[in-house]
Design an enzyme around this catalytic site. Structure first.
Site, PDB file in Angstrom:
ATOM      1  N   TYR A   1     111.246 -37.289  46.866  1.00 17.12           N
ATOM      2  CA  TYR A   1     111.330 -38.747  46.747  1.00 17.12           C
ATOM      3  C   TYR A   1     110.179 -39.302  45.899  1.00 17.12           C
ATOM      4  O   TYR A   1     110.385 -40.222  45.104  1.00 17.12           O
ATOM      5  CB  TYR A   1     111.351 -39.395  48.132  1.00 17.12           C
ATOM      6  CG  TYR A   1     112.619 -39.133  48.912  1.00 17.12           C
ATOM      7  CD1 TYR A   1     113.870 -39.391  48.355  1.00 17.12           C
ATOM      8  CD2 TYR A   1     112.585 -38.633  50.211  1.00 17.12           C
ATOM      9  CE1 TYR A   1     115.033 -39.148  49.057  1.00 17.12           C
ATOM     10  CE2 TYR A   1     113.753 -38.397  50.927  1.00 17.12           C
ATOM     11  CZ  TYR A   1     114.972 -38.658  50.350  1.00 17.12           C
ATOM     12  OH  TYR A   1     116.131 -38.422  51.049  1.00 17.12           O
TER      13      TYR A   1
ATOM     14  N   GLU B   1     113.706 -43.334  55.364  1.00 22.28           N
ATOM     15  CA  GLU B   1     112.663 -42.814  56.251  1.00 22.28           C
ATOM     16  C   GLU B   1     112.865 -41.316  56.406  1.00 22.28           C
ATOM     17  O   GLU B   1     113.989 -40.817  56.277  1.00 22.28           O
ATOM     18  CB  GLU B   1     112.675 -43.527  57.609  1.00 22.28           C
ATOM     19  CG  GLU B   1     113.976 -43.457  58.316  1.00 22.28           C
ATOM     20  CD  GLU B   1     114.273 -44.732  59.108  1.00 22.28           C
ATOM     21  OE1 GLU B   1     113.566 -45.739  58.954  1.00 22.28           O
ATOM     22  OE2 GLU B   1     115.245 -44.710  59.856  1.00 22.28           O
TER      23      GLU B   1
HETATM   24  C1  LIG Z   1     114.612 -31.902  50.874  1.00 17.69           C
HETATM   25  C2  LIG Z   1     115.819 -31.321  50.130  1.00 17.69           C
HETATM   26  C3  LIG Z   1     116.938 -32.353  50.141  1.00 17.69           C
HETATM   27  C4  LIG Z   1     115.420 -30.985  48.696  1.00 17.69           C
HETATM   28  O1  LIG Z   1     116.586 -30.612  47.961  1.00 17.69           O
HETATM   29  P1  LIG Z   1     116.484 -29.596  46.710  1.00 17.69           P
HETATM   30  O2  LIG Z   1     117.806 -29.535  46.044  1.00 17.69           O
HETATM   31  O3  LIG Z   1     115.931 -28.314  47.181  1.00 17.69           O
HETATM   32  O4  LIG Z   1     115.418 -30.340  45.777  1.00 17.69           O
HETATM   33  P2  LIG Z   1     115.184 -30.138  44.207  1.00 17.69           P
HETATM   34  O5  LIG Z   1     115.470 -28.727  43.816  1.00 17.69           O
HETATM   35  O6  LIG Z   1     115.902 -31.206  43.463  1.00 17.69           O
HETATM   36  O7  LIG Z   1     113.609 -30.365  44.126  1.00 17.69           O
HETATM   37  C5  LIG Z   1     113.026 -31.574  43.623  1.00 17.69           C
HETATM   38  C6  LIG Z   1     111.560 -31.605  44.017  1.00 17.69           C
HETATM   39  O8  LIG Z   1     111.438 -31.663  45.440  1.00 17.69           O
HETATM   40  C7  LIG Z   1     110.289 -30.934  45.860  1.00 17.69           C
HETATM   41  N1  LIG Z   1     110.676 -29.821  46.718  1.00 17.69           N
HETATM   42  C8  LIG Z   1     111.922 -29.344  46.935  1.00 17.69           C
HETATM   43  N2  LIG Z   1     111.871 -28.331  47.837  1.00 17.69           N
HETATM   44  C9  LIG Z   1     110.581 -28.181  48.162  1.00 17.69           C
HETATM   45  C10 LIG Z   1     109.891 -27.312  49.064  1.00 17.69           C
HETATM   46  N3  LIG Z   1     110.549 -26.374  49.779  1.00 17.69           N
HETATM   47  N4  LIG Z   1     108.548 -27.445  49.215  1.00 17.69           N
HETATM   48  C11 LIG Z   1     107.862 -28.386  48.517  1.00 17.69           C
HETATM   49  N5  LIG Z   1     108.462 -29.249  47.631  1.00 17.69           N
HETATM   50  C12 LIG Z   1     109.804 -29.126  47.464  1.00 17.69           C
HETATM   51  C13 LIG Z   1     109.627 -30.433  44.617  1.00 17.69           C
HETATM   52  O9  LIG Z   1     108.665 -31.402  44.207  1.00 17.69           O
HETATM   53  C14 LIG Z   1     110.771 -30.381  43.632  1.00 17.69           C
HETATM   54  O10 LIG Z   1     110.357 -30.480  42.295  1.00 17.69           O
HETATM   55  P3  LIG Z   1     110.073 -29.137  41.430  1.00 17.69           P
HETATM   56  O11 LIG Z   1     111.368 -28.381  41.416  1.00 17.69           O
HETATM   57  O12 LIG Z   1     109.687 -29.678  40.098  1.00 17.69           O
HETATM   58  O13 LIG Z   1     108.989 -28.397  42.152  1.00 17.69           O
HETATM   59  C15 LIG Z   1     116.311 -30.004  50.815  1.00 17.69           C
HETATM   60  O14 LIG Z   1     115.193 -29.152  51.006  1.00 17.69           O
HETATM   61  C16 LIG Z   1     116.994 -30.211  52.149  1.00 17.69           C
HETATM   62  O15 LIG Z   1     118.201 -30.434  52.223  1.00 17.69           O
HETATM   63  N6  LIG Z   1     116.236 -30.104  53.276  1.00 17.69           N
HETATM   64  C17 LIG Z   1     116.800 -30.262  54.611  1.00 17.69           C
HETATM   65  C18 LIG Z   1     117.265 -31.684  54.882  1.00 17.69           C
HETATM   66  C19 LIG Z   1     116.199 -32.718  54.601  1.00 17.69           C
HETATM   67  O16 LIG Z   1     115.030 -32.521  54.889  1.00 17.69           O
HETATM   68  N7  LIG Z   1     116.618 -33.858  54.010  1.00 17.69           N
HETATM   69  C20 LIG Z   1     115.731 -34.950  53.642  1.00 17.69           C
HETATM   70  C21 LIG Z   1     115.495 -35.860  54.769  1.00 17.69           C
HETATM   71  S1  LIG Z   1     116.156 -37.466  54.452  1.00 17.69           S
END
Ligand SMILES: CC(C)(COP(=O)(O)OP(=O)(O)OC[C@H]1O[C@@H](n2cnc3c(N)ncnc32)[C@H](O)[C@@H]1OP(=O)(O)O)[C@@H](O)C(=O)NCCC(=O)NCCS
Length: 140
Positions: free
Chosen positions: A111, A99
């Site tokens: 996701y 979630e």
């Molecule tokens: C959400 C989170 C885990 C993503 O991690 P990340 O290492 O930046 O993600 P990735 O680089 O592997 O990105 C994979 C995909 O996610 C999406 N994505 C990642 N960051 C994004 C952003 N800021 N805005 C929109 N889409 C995004 C994109 O679709 C991306 O694919 P693309 O690179 O082809 O565009 C990170 O932003 C985070 O830690 N956020 C704070 C904590 C959180 O929200 N955790 C999830 C709740 S369970």
């Protein structure tokens, strides 16, 4: 994840909503059904990401995924999620659930790219700030 990683994880999570406390992390490490993984950059002595969850019979739940702000949007979140989904498969998991906050577009995109789809919502599930939760699932 090791107990000595907890101070670095508290720093990594400091800027995220719903950050876990030291006590919560220590408790999680004791959960018999739990799994806790980190992405560690040994050269920089840095923890870049954490992912915790539970396996119950053939179902898994992802409880937490956080990537350090300095390395976001570089594929680290996808990397640790792929690792965990494979780990769950080796444990016989057939379905994975999670979630997230309704406003968390970054996580939802991540996701959805990994095959999760929305299966429901929970009204006012989160606090500080109050927000609905979206429930997502994928088969493994
Ligand atoms: C959400 C989170 C885990 C993503 O991690 P990340 O290492 O930046 O993600 P990735 O680089 O592997 O990105 C994979 C995909 O996610 C999406 N994505 C990642 N960051 C994004 C952003 N800021 N805005 C929109 N889409 C995004 C994109 O679709 C991306 O694919 P693309 O690179 O082809 O565009 C990170 O932003 C985070 O830690 N956020 C704070 C904590 C959180 O929200 N955790 C999830 C709740 S369970």
């Amino acid at each position: 994840m090791r107990p000595e990683d907890i101070p670095a994880i508290l720093v990594l999570e400091a800027d995220t909503l719903s950050a876990w406390s030291r006590e919560h992390l220590e408790d999680e490490l004791q959960q018999p059904a739990g799994f806790q993984f980190v992405v560690r950059n040994a050269a920089l002595d840095m923890i870049q990401a954490v992912l915790y969850g539970r396996i119950m019979a053939d179902e898994a739940e992802i409880l937490k995924l956080s990537v350090a702000e300095s390395v976001r949007k570089k594929g680290v979140g996808s990397q640790i999620l792929d690792f965990v989904l494979n780990y769950c498969r080796t444990k016989g998991v057939k379905n994975c659930f999670l979630e997230l906050r309704a406003s968390n577009t970054a996580a939802r995109n991540l996701y959805e790219k990994r095959g999760f789809f929305r299966v429901g919502s929970r009204k006012n599930y989160y606090d500080e700030p109050v927000e609905d939760a979206i429930l997502m699932q994928r088969e493994l």
